[in-house]
Design an enzyme around this catalytic site. Structure first.
Site, mmCIF file in Angstrom:
data_model
loop_
_atom_site.group_PDB
_atom_site.id
_atom_site.type_symbol
_atom_site.label_atom_id
_atom_site.label_comp_id
_atom_site.label_asym_id
_atom_site.label_seq_id
_atom_site.Cartn_x
_atom_site.Cartn_y
_atom_site.Cartn_z
ATOM 1 N N LYS A 1 93.255 68.904 47.539
ATOM 2 C CA LYS A 1 94.174 68.280 48.882
ATOM 3 C C LYS A 1 94.479 66.822 48.803
ATOM 4 C CE LYS A 1 93.893 70.156 52.954
ATOM 5 N NZ LYS A 1 94.013 70.151 53.975
ATOM 6 N N ARG B 1 74.931 111.609 22.532
ATOM 7 C CA ARG B 1 73.657 110.929 22.918
ATOM 8 C C ARG B 1 72.928 112.810 22.910
ATOM 9 N NH1 ARG B 1 71.036 108.191 27.730
ATOM 10 N NH2 ARG B 1 72.013 110.407 28.495
ATOM 11 N N HIS C 1 97.173 83.532 58.920
ATOM 12 C CA HIS C 1 96.642 83.722 58.332
ATOM 13 C C HIS C 1 96.026 84.850 57.286
ATOM 14 C CE1 HIS C 1 91.515 84.017 59.191
ATOM 15 N NE2 HIS C 1 91.411 82.889 59.031
ATOM 16 N N ARG D 1 76.794 112.175 26.727
ATOM 17 C CA ARG D 1 75.816 112.494 27.606
ATOM 18 C C ARG D 1 75.958 114.181 27.604
ATOM 19 N NH1 ARG D 1 75.887 108.021 32.018
ATOM 20 N NH2 ARG D 1 77.763 108.241 32.107
ATOM 21 N N CYS E 1 75.148 100.555 26.380
ATOM 22 C CA CYS E 1 75.742 101.498 27.498
ATOM 23 C C CYS E 1 74.964 101.021 27.776
ATOM 24 C CB CYS E 1 75.680 103.165 26.544
ATOM 25 S SG CYS E 1 74.009 103.427 25.680
ATOM 26 N N GLY F 1 91.559 77.347 55.933
ATOM 27 C CA GLY F 1 91.094 76.950 57.520
ATOM 28 C C GLY F 1 89.432 76.820 57.834
ATOM 29 N N ARG G 1 98.855 73.490 46.481
ATOM 30 C CA ARG G 1 97.108 74.310 45.743
ATOM 31 C C ARG G 1 97.011 75.159 44.578
ATOM 32 N NH1 ARG G 1 95.085 74.969 50.745
ATOM 33 N NH2 ARG G 1 96.204 76.743 51.938
ATOM 34 N N GLU H 1 66.172 101.739 24.107
ATOM 35 C CA GLU H 1 65.294 101.694 25.491
ATOM 36 C C GLU H 1 63.846 101.390 25.365
ATOM 37 O OE1 GLU H 1 67.550 105.184 27.047
ATOM 38 O OE2 GLU H 1 67.114 105.926 25.094
ATOM 39 N N TYR I 1 79.893 95.838 20.091
ATOM 40 C CA TYR I 1 80.995 96.701 21.736
ATOM 41 C C TYR I 1 79.990 96.720 22.892
ATOM 42 C CZ TYR I 1 77.697 101.013 20.387
ATOM 43 O OH TYR I 1 76.708 101.601 20.316
ATOM 44 N N SER J 1 72.149 101.618 20.189
ATOM 45 C CA SER J 1 73.094 101.520 21.387
ATOM 46 C C SER J 1 71.798 100.949 22.455
ATOM 47 C CB SER J 1 73.643 102.103 21.829
ATOM 48 O OG SER J 1 74.275 102.695 22.794
ATOM 49 N N ARG K 1 93.381 65.022 57.408
ATOM 50 C CA ARG K 1 92.886 65.731 56.985
ATOM 51 C C ARG K 1 91.776 65.912 56.337
ATOM 52 N NH1 ARG K 1 98.012 66.851 53.855
ATOM 53 N NH2 ARG K 1 98.014 68.589 54.486
ATOM 54 N N GLY L 1 70.277 100.571 25.897
ATOM 55 C CA GLY L 1 69.951 101.815 26.714
ATOM 56 C C GLY L 1 69.393 100.822 27.864
ATOM 57 N N THR L 2 70.773 100.080 28.449
ATOM 58 C CA THR L 2 69.666 98.897 29.849
ATOM 59 C C THR L 2 68.924 99.946 31.135
ATOM 60 O OG1 THR L 2 71.774 98.419 30.484
ATOM 61 C CG2 THR L 2 70.739 97.060 28.962
ATOM 62 N N ASN L 3 69.283 100.539 31.106
ATOM 63 C CA ASN L 3 68.760 101.202 32.656
ATOM 64 C C ASN L 3 67.396 101.082 32.197
ATOM 65 O OD1 ASN L 3 68.753 101.936 35.308
ATOM 66 N ND2 ASN L 3 68.988 103.941 34.411
ATOM 67 N N ASP L 4 66.873 101.779 31.283
ATOM 68 C CA ASP L 4 65.751 102.624 30.627
ATOM 69 C C ASP L 4 64.724 101.321 30.234
ATOM 70 O OD1 ASP L 4 64.240 105.739 31.352
ATOM 71 O OD2 ASP L 4 66.494 105.740 30.054
ATOM 72 N N MET M 1 87.409 73.789 58.077
ATOM 73 C CA MET M 1 87.755 73.061 57.651
ATOM 74 C C MET M 1 88.761 72.171 58.963
ATOM 75 S SD MET M 1 85.221 71.300 55.101
ATOM 76 C CE MET M 1 86.879 71.898 53.984
#
Ligand code: ADP
Ligand code: MG
Ligand code: MG
Length: 907
Positions: free
Chosen positions: A23, A616, A454, A560, A863, A101, A338, A776, A883, A795, A92, A797-800, A103
């Site tokens: 401000k 896959r 508000h 899958r 993936c 809102g 702002r 993976e 990718y 590729s 202010r 497989g980031t979960n496993d 402060m």
């Protein structure tokens, strides 16, 4: 020498928001570009930090403040504390990050028993004078002295009741005089001290209080929710500004404006104002303001000035601004500007249009839109076909539609929301104290206040639907009722609000998914031009693939195949295949599955043509297709009982000499069903594993039952050949899951090559099919160089891989100990949601490097859920992936995030 603590608006650096707050910096900047800002100065956030927990502002700071007050007096030609010509100021807050809102601000400071008569004398306006006075006592009492708001409100209600008026505007000067006296009394009672009369004491106390509001509960909660760290904003600055008055008569007004429409992004005057009112009134939603277009009629000359102000702001900032202004007796003052908070629709549209208007570059436009914000654009809207009429109408304050149970206070909204109930927060008006209710609610409905109230501003920032100022509804929090024209809403009643039209409906209304605007298409095309990463989608069905294409996926990164087997017409065949006791029996079942899989692939290929589709091969353990052992045991027990009953019945029929109906179940039938179930149970027990996720699955299945993978590979290649016959271009890629050694890949690849040769001769066509590996397992990362000799692509497989990196099983971790780990900061985030750059990232980086060592052309992607997460995408770009592949609805987010990654790297 201490640093300079105070800067006049003429001297402060408009870029230094860390020191001066947003401000303050903008007040300096606006002053310096010649806009009409009331004179004032900024006390730096650094000064606030030196005050720390001390009860008052250090004297060094106050010395500078005093000298700036003297300069201020000269500029405006009034004197602070003067009984004849008093200077009043506002005090202010304003930190580096805007926290609307959260402060405090105190207006009309400098009034006391001595200066008030001067003000009355000068303005010859008693109503105005007492109004200013009671507002000051109220705000100062609340903010600086900690007197509860409710005590002032009580007095105000009492006076209104006695006077027989509903709104504050109905109060006359004498009422306001009484009210001021009552307020002073409240303060005396609550604090045990008289209201401070000394104007410099008032000022010092106000400055201290504003500095301290930084650590108030509201502000702290807000920063936590929006992840505002100390490096982003460290304390608030304080602005002291000469007061200008929008409440001196009908040639006065106060308003809030946006340089463009923050709901739609349209390039038009937008905002609201109130005649004869003071600043807070518009924002507080106490009176419903008028749209700015009305000013064109009501005050044409001032409207012209306002248009000029708007144009100057945009020409200077090249960004949509939200500004506050006050008109005092025909003169327009700008009090704040702002960067405008907008919803994603407006953010995208204004960014794209500003490029077309030559105000900003494409890169700036891209960076202006936050990738995760795009999800707002995927918000539903109402399907109005055959809709019953709305029961109430308010202002369309934040677009999107939402349904839920009416809830009349924020606490209840929070409780219900947490437990998973969909709620709409229904209030007469909202206040910053209601913020936790917003988080929990699907949408917000108020009966008072305008589009800049508000409720509206906060809901827009959060991308939640909001209908504001539905004046036809009478909302009573105490009785938990909202009554309107022929309708009564009780707590718990389900309503639907449409923040795009302002309509309120009874019950849950059907919704339609939102569409992709032209501007968004344009922006995402620019993103694709910039991005180093391609964005593919995870899709298992032709429907999901169609959606992926609509969202701009450049191919399918993960299809899958097991999802295809779960459909009810295929599952029995799959079960038959699994239960087969000989190779021949298994082959028979697979032969029935082949044409089904081939059709699935042909459909997918058609939808995706000419984009690549990565398929896959079967991944999950086989018992996932069978019922659980417990289920089978229960079934068998029930069947046994049934057989006894049937036997009894048969005997009874015989004894009576009655013949059984032909189709009555007989013992033999039940016995054979029991035998089948028992066979299945034996198979389930045989297949049962202690740790199925680490057990017989993925390529390990393909190696032990080669016929399964052969069927799948054949289906893919035949589908390819048939599509080519139909003139459809297809680029299939076969991906092997759970690989640990190149030798597994070699084995599967041999079968691909053999089948390919065979099918090529059969269809007399050359087929192109890439062959690759999921990465993976930890061993695959360690062996990436040898894998890349066989695989054309990787590729992750980031979960496993996350499970393997941490040795966590996801379900157990998330339900047992992960929440505690993240809460106590043993881990920064849940690694299944946010890619673990430190740990797993190192493995990934190594795998990419090793893989490209032996195969420089190796294509690498990711993936899984992480592929759609902006921060993870950033990391993927940094380590040189080609990718990312994510669920279809996240594709737009990922496309923009990929562009951000490239742009931020090149900085
Ligand atoms: P917030 O950060 O909550 O918007 P502000 O500091 O902007 O708080 O002040 C609250 C209201 O008071 C705003 O509407 C603002 O325009 C008005 N206001 C602040 N200072 C002055 C002033 N010097 N003269 C007139 N109105 C003011
Ligand atoms: Mg305020
Ligand atoms: Mg403001």
């Amino acid at each position: 020498m201490h640093p300079k603590y105070v800067y006049a608006f003429e001297e402060g650096d408009g870029k230094n928001t860390q020191l001066l707050g947003g401000k303050g910096a903008n007040l300096c900047e606006m002053t310096q570009i010649g806009l009409n800002v009331p004179p004032g100065f900024v006390i730096t956030a650094a000064a606030g930090r030196t005050s720390g927990d001390t009860p008052s502002v250090p004297s060094g700071v106050m010395t500078e403040v005093r000298s700036h007050m003297h300069r201020l007096e000269q500029k405006v030609g009034k004197a602070f504390g003067s009984p004849t010509n008093p200077l009043l100021v506002s005090v202010r807050s304003g930190a580096a990050m805007s926290m609307p809102g959260m402060m405090d601000t105190i207006l009309n400071l400098g009034l006391n028993h001595a200066t008030l008569p001067g003000l009355l004398q000068q303005t010859k306006n008693e109503r105005f004078g007492y109004d200013a006075y009671r507002r000051f006592i109220h705000l100062f009492g609340k903010v600086a002295l900690g007197v509860p708001d409710a005590l002032f409100d009580e007095q105000c209600e009492a006076i209104k009741r006695d006077a027989g008026v509903k709104a504050d505007a109905g109060l006359r000067a004498s009422h306001l005089r009484d009210l001021s006296a009552r307020f002073l009394h409240v303060v005396q009672q609550q604090t045990g001290q008289p209201f401070p009369e000394d104007v410099y004491e008032q000022l010092a106390m106000a400055i201290t209080a504003v500095f301290r509001s930084w650590t108030g509960t509201r502000a702290v909660a807000y920063r936590r929710e929006f992840h505002i760290t100390p490096t982003m904003a460290n304390g608030t600055a304080v602005n002291v500004v000469a007061m200008v008055f929008g409440n001196m008569g009908d040639d006065c007004a106060t308003g809030v404006g946006f340089t463009r429409n923050p709901g739609t992004g349209a390039n038009e005057m937008y905002g609201e104002y109130l005649v004869n009112a003071q600043g807070e009134d518009v924002v507080a939603g106490l009176r419903t303001p008028k749209p700015v277009q009305e000013m064109q009629r009501e005050m044409p000359e001032l409207y012209r000035q306002l248009v000029a102000l708007r144009n100057t702001l945009e020409a200077h900032y090249h960004e949509v601004q939200e500004y506050e202004y006050t008109i005092e007796q025909g003169t327009l003052y700008c009090l704040q500007t702002r960067t405008g908070k907008m919803n994603a629709v407006a953010r995208v549209r204004t960014a794209v249009e500003m490029v077309h208007e030559g105000l900003i570059s494409k890169e700036q436009a891209l960076l202006r839109v936050n990738p995760s914000e795009l999800e707002q654009l995927l918000h539903p809207c109402l399907d109005l076909q055959g809709a019953h009429p709305p029961v109430a109408q308010g202002l369309p304050a934040s677009p999107g539609a939402a349904s839920g149970q009416c809830v009349f206070d924020a606490d209840r909204a929070e409780i219900l929301g947490r437990s998973g109930v969909k709620v709409i927060l229904v209030r007469e008006e909202t206040k910053p104290e209601d913020i936790h209710g917003f988080f929990a609610a699907q949408g917000i409905l108020t009966s008072r206040g305008g589009k800049t109230s508000h409720a509206a501003v906060v809901a827009r920032g959060m991308g939640k639907a909001c209908v504001a100022g539905a004046e036809g509804l009478h909302i009573e929090t105490k009785t938990r009722l909202a009554t309107g024209d022929g309708v009564t809403l009780h707590e718990g009643d389900v309503i639907t609000i449409d923040g795009s039209t302002g309509h309120v409906y009874l019950g849950e209304m059907p919704m339609i998914p939102p569409h992709f605007s032209d501007e968004l298409q344009t922006l995402l095309t620019w993103a694709d031009d910039v991005a180093g990463l391609e964005v593919l989608a995870n899709a298992d069905t032709p429907e999901a693939a169609t959606q992926a294409v609509q969202y701009g996926a450049m191919g399918i990164g993960l299809c899958r195949t097991e999802r295809m087997f779960n459909a009810s017409d295929r599952l029995p065949l799959m079960v038959e295949m699994i239960l087969a006791s000989t190779t021949e029996e298994r082959q028979q079942a697979l032969d029935k599955l082949l044409p089904i899989q081939r059709d699935d692939f042909m459909q997918m290929f058609r939808v995706m043509s000419p984009r690549p589709v990565t398929v896959r091969l079967l991944d999950p353990p086989m018992h996932e297709f069978l019922p659980s052992a417990q289920q089978l045991l229960d079934d068998i027990a029930a069947l046994h009982e049934y057989r006894v009953a049937v036997k009894g019945q048969t005997t009874a029929f015989q004894a009576l000499g009655v013949s059984l109906p032909d189709d009555a179940p007989c013992e033999e039938l039940i016995t054979s069903v029991i035998a089948k179930k028992q066979q299945m149970l034996r198979k389930v027990q045989e297949l049962s594993e202690v740790n199925p996720m680490l057990g017989h699955r993925g390529v390990r299945l393909g190696i032990t039952y080669p016929a399964i993978y052969e069927m799948q590979i054949r289906a893919i290649l035949e589908a390819t050949a048939r599509c080519l016959q139909d003139g459809i271009q297809v680029w299939p890629e076969i991906m092997v899951p759970q690989v640990i050694t190149a030798r597994e890949l070699v084995r599967v690849k041999q079968s691909v090559e053999a089948l390919q040769q065979h099918i090529e001769t059969q269809y007399r066509r050359k087929l192109v099919c890439k062959f690759g590996s999921m990465i993976e397992t930890v061993r695959a990362c360690l062996q990436a160089d040898t894998l890349a000799e066989v695989a054309e692509f990787f590729s992750f497989g980031t979960n496993d891989l996350t499970q393997a990196t941490f040795s966590f099983s996801r379900e157990d971790a998330e339900s047992k100990f992960l929440p505690l780990y993240t809460a106590s900061q043993l881990l920064p985030d849940n690694p299944f949601e946010v890619l673990d750059v430190e740990g797993m990232g190192t493995l990934m980086q190594m795998a990419v490097a090793k893989g490209r060592q032996t195969n420089p052309l190796l294509k690498v992607g990711i993936c899984g859920e992480h592929g759609g997460h902006p921060a993870s995408i950033r990391f993927c770009s940094q380590i040189g992936l080609n990718y990312v592949s994510c669920s279809a609805p996240r594709v737009p987010v990922a496309r923009l995030a990929a562009a951000h990654a490239t742009l931020l790297e090149s900085r």
